[in-house]
Scaffold this motif. Structure first.
Motif, short mmCIF file in Angstrom:
data_model
loop_
_atom_site.label_atom_id
_atom_site.label_comp_id
_atom_site.label_asym_id
_atom_site.label_seq_id
_atom_site.Cartn_x
_atom_site.Cartn_y
_atom_site.Cartn_z
N SER A 15 0.82 -1.14 0.15
CA SER A 15 0.14 0.07 0.07
C SER A 15 0.91 1.23 0.00
CB SER A 15 -0.93 0.11 1.31
OG SER A 15 -0.33 -0.10 2.41
N HIS A 154 -4.56 3.25 1.93
CA HIS A 154 -5.42 2.37 1.20
C HIS A 154 -4.81 2.69 -0.29
CE1 HIS A 154 -8.62 0.44 -0.59
NE2 HIS A 154 -8.63 1.43 -1.49
N ALA A 155 -4.83 1.46 -1.14
CA ALA A 155 -4.84 1.49 -2.38
C ALA A 155 -5.63 0.35 -2.99
CB ALA A 155 -3.20 1.60 -2.91
N ASP A 156 -6.04 0.49 -4.41
CA ASP A 156 -6.91 -0.48 -4.69
C ASP A 156 -5.78 -1.70 -5.14
OD1 ASP A 156 -9.11 1.14 -4.83
OD2 ASP A 156 -9.06 1.40 -6.99
N GLU A 159 -3.98 -1.85 -8.32
CA GLU A 159 -2.65 -0.83 -8.26
C GLU A 159 -1.60 -1.51 -7.30
OE1 GLU A 159 -1.67 1.68 -9.56
OE2 GLU A 159 -0.16 2.15 -8.34
N ARG A 160 -1.95 -2.09 -6.30
CA ARG A 160 -0.83 -2.72 -5.24
C ARG A 160 -0.04 -3.72 -6.08
NH1 ARG A 160 -3.11 -4.62 -0.49
NH2 ARG A 160 -5.21 -4.14 -1.18
N ASP A 195 -6.20 7.63 0.70
CA ASP A 195 -6.06 6.59 -0.52
C ASP A 195 -4.87 7.13 -1.73
OD1 ASP A 195 -6.82 5.20 -2.75
OD2 ASP A 195 -8.89 5.44 -2.54
N THR A 197 -4.15 5.16 -4.29
CA THR A 197 -4.27 4.71 -5.77
C THR A 197 -4.00 5.51 -6.62
OG1 THR A 197 -6.34 3.65 -4.70
CG2 THR A 197 -5.92 3.39 -7.16
N ASN A 198 -4.46 6.70 -6.73
CA ASN A 198 -4.10 7.78 -7.77
C ASN A 198 -3.02 8.90 -7.40
OD1 ASN A 198 -6.10 6.46 -9.89
ND2 ASN A 198 -7.64 7.40 -8.38
#
Ligand code: DC
Length: 217
Positions: A15, A154-156, A159-160, A195, A197-198
């Protein structure tokens, strides 16, 4: 006197915890403590002793004979076992990747690590750090529930998994998350959620650094 600060960062596999914690340790002169590396080091030692996660009685018998120490290199705490530093390649090896999430839930093993992890605050103080940044799965919930700041990264999943592949590592991120899930849910409660993710690593570090700097004012 400058206050000693404890920053907890929890989150799933890949993450971005380690990169973020490392950057924070540099920026604020904090000891960087990666508790995942502790679980990995003990798993490597148990594998070295030819034990698997199913060998519960033998693991419980072995734990008291595993002497834990800490060596500080730069700003990072490294676990030593019986006076022996654990090789970084060994703790990221395929056998450890495949078994650590099954060794980690063993209550006796977690209990053996509890005081050791809390003791990292003394290690940080005795080495003149301004505080510590500790990353893991249960830092904000179990190890330092009274930490000055508790973050959850957190990350999707996709993506991880991509991040691990880009690092050239084979890691079953989804499988490990399922095994770690209960702890992740507990540590997320009441934590500041980020988050990533992006976001780039720099953006994550900027975001968290702003909050840490505010706390240190
Ligand atoms: O952060 P990591 O992926 O290197 O962690 C390796 C494993 O250790 C992970 O699958 C779960 C376990 N772990 C844990 O149970 N509690 C922690 N505080 C840190 C890691």
């Amino acid at each position: 006197m400058t206050p000693f600060i404890i920053v907890a960062i929890d989150g799933g596999a890949a993450s971005g915890k380690s990169s973020t914690a490392r950057a924070l340790s540099e920026r604020f002169n904090l000891l960087h403590v990666d508790t995942g590396s502790f679980y990995r080091a003990i798993s490597a030692e148990l594998l070295r002793r030819k034990l698997t996660p199913d060998d519960l009685p033998a693991i419980c018998a072995a734990l008291p004979s595993i002497r834990l120490g800490t060596r500080v290199n730069g700003r990072t705490a490294h676990m030593e076992i019986d006076g022996r530093p654990i090789d970084a390649a060994e703790i990221r090896s395929q056998p450890v990747n495949e078994t650590v999430a099954r060794f980690a839930p063993i209550p006796e093993l977690r209990a053996a690590l509890l005081d050791y992890q809390r003791g990292q605050a003394d290690v940080a103080r005795s080495h003149g750090f301004r505080g510590l940044v500790m990353e893991g799965r249960d830092i904000g919930s179990k190890i330092f529930p009274d930490a000055d700041l508790r973050f959850f990264l957190h990350a999707d999943l996709e993506e991880r998994a991509k991040r691990r592949r880009n690092e050239g590592l084979q890691d079953k991120v989804a499988e490990r998350d399922i095994l770690d899930n209960k702890r992740l849910l507990e540590s997320a409660k009441g934590a500041i959620m980020i988050d990533s993710t992006n976001l780039t690593l720099e953006q994550v570090v900027e975001k968290i650094s702003g909050i840490v700097a505010e706390k240190l004012k």
